[in-house]
Write an enzyme that holds these catalytic residues in place. Structure first.
Site, short mmCIF file in Angstrom:
data_model
loop_
_atom_site.label_atom_id
_atom_site.label_comp_id
_atom_site.label_asym_id
_atom_site.label_seq_id
_atom_site.Cartn_x
_atom_site.Cartn_y
_atom_site.Cartn_z
N ARG A 15 51.96 -79.26 -20.43
CA ARG A 15 51.15 -79.67 -21.59
C ARG A 15 49.66 -79.38 -21.42
O ARG A 15 48.86 -79.68 -22.29
CB ARG A 15 51.38 -81.16 -21.88
CG ARG A 15 52.67 -81.37 -22.67
CD ARG A 15 52.84 -82.82 -23.04
NE ARG A 15 53.21 -83.62 -21.88
CZ ARG A 15 52.86 -84.91 -21.73
NH1 ARG A 15 52.12 -85.51 -22.63
NH2 ARG A 15 53.25 -85.57 -20.67
N LYS A 22 47.97 -77.40 -12.53
CA LYS A 22 47.36 -78.62 -13.07
C LYS A 22 46.40 -79.29 -12.10
O LYS A 22 45.29 -79.69 -12.49
CB LYS A 22 48.46 -79.60 -13.50
CG LYS A 22 47.88 -80.89 -14.07
CD LYS A 22 48.87 -81.69 -14.88
CE LYS A 22 49.84 -82.46 -14.04
NZ LYS A 22 50.66 -83.37 -14.85
N GLN A 73 58.28 -77.24 -3.03
CA GLN A 73 59.44 -77.67 -3.81
C GLN A 73 59.70 -76.51 -4.78
O GLN A 73 58.96 -76.35 -5.75
CB GLN A 73 59.13 -78.98 -4.57
CG GLN A 73 60.33 -79.52 -5.33
CD GLN A 73 59.95 -80.60 -6.35
OE1 GLN A 73 58.81 -80.65 -6.80
NE2 GLN A 73 60.90 -81.43 -6.71
N LYS A 348 11.98 -68.12 -8.06
CA LYS A 348 13.13 -67.84 -7.18
C LYS A 348 12.65 -67.53 -5.77
O LYS A 348 11.70 -66.75 -5.62
CB LYS A 348 13.92 -66.66 -7.73
CG LYS A 348 15.17 -66.37 -6.93
CD LYS A 348 15.52 -64.90 -6.80
CE LYS A 348 14.66 -64.21 -5.77
NZ LYS A 348 15.10 -62.85 -5.45
N TYR A 363 7.29 -65.07 -14.09
CA TYR A 363 8.37 -64.92 -13.11
C TYR A 363 7.75 -64.83 -11.72
O TYR A 363 6.95 -63.93 -11.45
CB TYR A 363 9.20 -63.66 -13.38
CG TYR A 363 10.21 -63.44 -12.27
CD1 TYR A 363 11.13 -64.42 -11.96
CD2 TYR A 363 10.20 -62.27 -11.51
CE1 TYR A 363 12.03 -64.26 -10.92
CE2 TYR A 363 11.10 -62.09 -10.46
CZ TYR A 363 12.01 -63.09 -10.17
OH TYR A 363 12.89 -62.95 -9.14
N TYR A 384 11.33 -56.19 -7.31
CA TYR A 384 12.52 -55.35 -7.11
C TYR A 384 12.19 -53.92 -7.52
O TYR A 384 11.72 -53.67 -8.63
CB TYR A 384 13.65 -55.92 -7.98
CG TYR A 384 14.99 -55.27 -7.78
CD1 TYR A 384 15.52 -55.11 -6.50
CD2 TYR A 384 15.74 -54.84 -8.87
CE1 TYR A 384 16.77 -54.54 -6.32
CE2 TYR A 384 16.99 -54.28 -8.69
CZ TYR A 384 17.50 -54.12 -7.42
OH TYR A 384 18.74 -53.56 -7.25
C1 UD1 Z 1 56.24 -90.71 -13.24
C2 UD1 Z 1 57.13 -91.93 -12.95
C3 UD1 Z 1 56.82 -93.03 -13.98
C4 UD1 Z 1 55.36 -93.38 -13.91
C5 UD1 Z 1 54.51 -92.15 -14.13
C6 UD1 Z 1 53.06 -92.47 -13.88
C7 UD1 Z 1 59.21 -91.07 -12.04
C8 UD1 Z 1 60.62 -90.75 -12.32
N1 UD1 Z 1 58.51 -91.54 -13.05
O1 UD1 Z 1 56.63 -90.22 -14.50
O2 UD1 Z 1 57.59 -94.17 -13.71
O3 UD1 Z 1 55.06 -94.36 -14.90
O4 UD1 Z 1 54.90 -91.10 -13.19
O5 UD1 Z 1 52.26 -91.39 -14.15
O6 UD1 Z 1 58.77 -90.92 -10.93
N2 UD1 Z 1 56.23 -83.92 -9.38
C9 UD1 Z 1 56.64 -83.07 -8.38
N3 UD1 Z 1 57.89 -82.52 -8.48
C10 UD1 Z 1 58.73 -82.80 -9.50
C11 UD1 Z 1 58.29 -83.67 -10.52
C12 UD1 Z 1 57.03 -84.23 -10.43
O7 UD1 Z 1 55.91 -82.80 -7.44
O8 UD1 Z 1 59.85 -82.28 -9.49
C13 UD1 Z 1 54.89 -84.51 -9.28
C14 UD1 Z 1 53.97 -84.10 -10.41
O9 UD1 Z 1 53.21 -82.97 -10.05
C15 UD1 Z 1 53.08 -85.32 -10.59
C16 UD1 Z 1 53.97 -86.48 -10.16
O10 UD1 Z 1 54.99 -85.91 -9.38
O11 UD1 Z 1 51.97 -85.29 -9.73
C17 UD1 Z 1 54.55 -87.23 -11.35
O12 UD1 Z 1 55.35 -86.35 -12.10
P1 UD1 Z 1 55.46 -86.44 -13.67
O13 UD1 Z 1 56.40 -85.42 -14.14
O14 UD1 Z 1 54.10 -86.46 -14.27
O15 UD1 Z 1 56.13 -87.88 -13.83
P2 UD1 Z 1 56.13 -88.79 -15.09
O16 UD1 Z 1 57.18 -88.33 -16.03
O17 UD1 Z 1 54.76 -88.93 -15.63
#
Ligand code: UD1
Ligand code: MG
Length: 452
Positions: A15, A22, A73, A348, A363, A384
């Site tokens: 998004r 991000k 990951q 400068k 300058y 210069y």
């Molecule tokens: C998550 C929580 C939710 C919480 C919210 C707060 C879970 C299932 N849900 O939801 O309860 O209220 O955060 O912001 O945990 N990420 C990875 N790998 C993945 C998925 C996510 O590294 O496969 C990382 C993202 O980069 C991010 C964080 O985990 O930094 C949270 O992921 P995001 O997808 O934003 O979770 P939410 O749906 O917001």
């Protein structure tokens, strides 16, 4: 047994509509992940492990100088799956604190409180934001004990009405987390392995889940969109403004100041609207900064005034100086005490001595200007030659008439007096008038041409 910190940062950030990963989007001039890593470091953990995915190389190279362990990951299958990738890098008996790379404003004190609650077996950070939309909700039983976390997409209307939300940060022992995660399934609305499901696992083992809340709810704000990024930026800036006001700085408007680095102020400092401070900026006692100024890595002595619309970068300014409006000080500009640099003057890599003035349209580059010097409007150091830079030396008490060009390398000895409009390409003697311009002639009896 020690503490390790895992930062989840593999999410795509769809998004954001951006090719930049991000966590590299900036808050207060620095990538979000830099804020998180700095806070993590303040907790003196054994290890910091960052789980990256999307744009991993770019993220890694942005933090090449930092001592962190990177874990990839390859597929983003959920927060639980993300943490599983990191666990082999920590000792089973270690405590693991989980943070997110896209929640940059979390304070070390808040995390410290969470860490102190770890003895319960599992501690989670919760909050009560004005709008709980999008967050996982904390479900408690009649006795107020945490039972589970339900993601919004899986929640019933009653659960959605719950105000207490999961921030996403938790702490537990690595071996326990690994055990719980092994049983987590992805049979949910998002087909993801939810880290939040470890709460149910812990409860099933009879563990009383501890909760802690942050002092300020904005600490827990996450960034999933540009709008949220802008809100997080404002929260950061408002907190910075509050700190300045509490330290005795006057701000013309607390909503219109941007600190993107480290701003240190002496006593009775005042800052007008729309100023941007970047890097390390030090303002001495009673310094006044006019509206719409940009200062990057600057130190300013006491009682100096910077007038509106000045742009100052990598410069040192002494006490009692007057700079601007519309002045530009570039890297290596160094002003001694009581120097005036006026409108549309660019400096400068030059030192300007005490009580010297360049008030209009000049300058001054690669120059050494003595004290008590007056530089007339429109004076230019021609530093210069198309291939190399050359220095101009202007001795103490020199007077440089308006519209003078100083063709470097050139030296004006102490007390040189240069007639306006001169092009000076040879050194000038002390205390003498030097004029280098065509003589004025008047053609007697001249008649203007007339149309036939
Ligand atoms: C998550 C929580 C939710 C919480 C919210 C707060 C879970 C299932 N849900 O939801 O309860 O209220 O955060 O912001 O945990 N990420 C990875 N790998 C993945 C998925 C996510 O590294 O496969 C990382 C993202 O980069 C991010 C964080 O985990 O930094 C949270 O992921 P995001 O997808 O934003 O979770 P939410 O749906 O917001
Ligand atoms: Mg999120």
């Amino acid at each position: 047994m020690s503490l390790d910190i895992v930062v989840l940062a593999a999410g795509q950030g769809k998004r954001m509509y951006s090719s930049l990963p991000k966590v590299l989007h900036k808050v207060a001039g620095r990538p979000m992940l830099a804020h998180v890593l700095e806070t993590a470091r303040a907790l003196s953990p054994g290890r910091i492990i960052v789980v990256h995915g999307h744009g991993g190389d770019e993220v890694r190279s942005a933090f090449a100088a930092m001592n962190v362990t990177w874990v990839e990951q390859t597929e983003q299958l959920g927060t639980g799956h993300a943490l599983m990738q990191a666990l082999p890098s920590v000792k089973p008996r270690d405590d693991v604190l989980v943070l997110y790379g896209d929640v940059p404003l979390i304070r070390a004190e808040t995390l410290q409180a969470l860490i102190e609650a770890r003895d319960s077996g599992l501690a989670i950070l919760t909050a009560e934001p004005a709008d709980p939309g999008g967050y996982g909700r904390i479900v408690r039983d009649a006795q107020g004990r945490v039972v589970r976390i339900v993601e919004e997409k899986d929640a019933s209307p009653e659960q959605r009405a719950l105000r207490e939300v999961n921030v996403g940060f938790l702490i537990a022992q690595a071996a326990r987390l690994a055990g719980w995660l092994a049983s987590v399934k992805n049979s949910n609305a998002q087909r993801e392995y939810y880290l939040t499901d470890v709460v149910q696992c812990a409860v099933a083992e009879g563990i009383k889940v501890a909760t802690r809340q942050p002092k300020d709810v904005w600490e827990t704000w996450g960034v999933n969109s540009r709008h949220e990024l802008a809100l997080v930026e404002r929260a950061y800036q408002n907190a910075a403004a509050k700190r300045l006001l509490e330290a005795g700085v006057t701000l013309a408007d607390l909503w219109r100041v941007d600190v993107r680095g480290d701003l240190r102020c002496g006593r009775e400092v005042s800052i007008d609207v729309n100023c941007v401070f970047e890097g390390k900026v030090t303002l001495g006692d009673r310094v006044h900064i006019g509206p719409n100024c940009v200062l990057r890595n600057v130190s300013i002595g006491p009682d100096t005034e910077i007038h509106a619309f000045s742009h100052i970068e990598e410069a040192q300014i002494g006490g009692r100086c007057r700079v601007g409006p519309y002045a530009r000080l570039r890297p290596g500009a160094s002003l001694a005490e009581d120097v005036h640099v006026g409108n549309f003057v660019e400096v400068k890599a030059s030192r300007i001595g005490a009580h010297s003035k360049a008030n209009h349209l000049s300058y001054i580059g690669d120059a050494e200007v003595g004290s008590g010097v007056n530089i007339g409007a429109g004076t230019i150091t021609c530093n210069y030659d198309g291939a190399a830079k050359h220095r101009t030396v202007i001795g103490d008490e020199c007077f440089v008439g308006s519209d003078t060009t100083l063709v470097a390398p050139v030296t004006l000895a102490r007390g040189s007096y240069i007639g306006a409009g001169s092009t000076i390409s040879e050194d000038t003697p002390a205390d003498q008038l030097t004029v280098a311009r065509a003589r004025q002639v008047t053609v007697r009896g001249w008649k203007p041409p007339r149309k036939k």
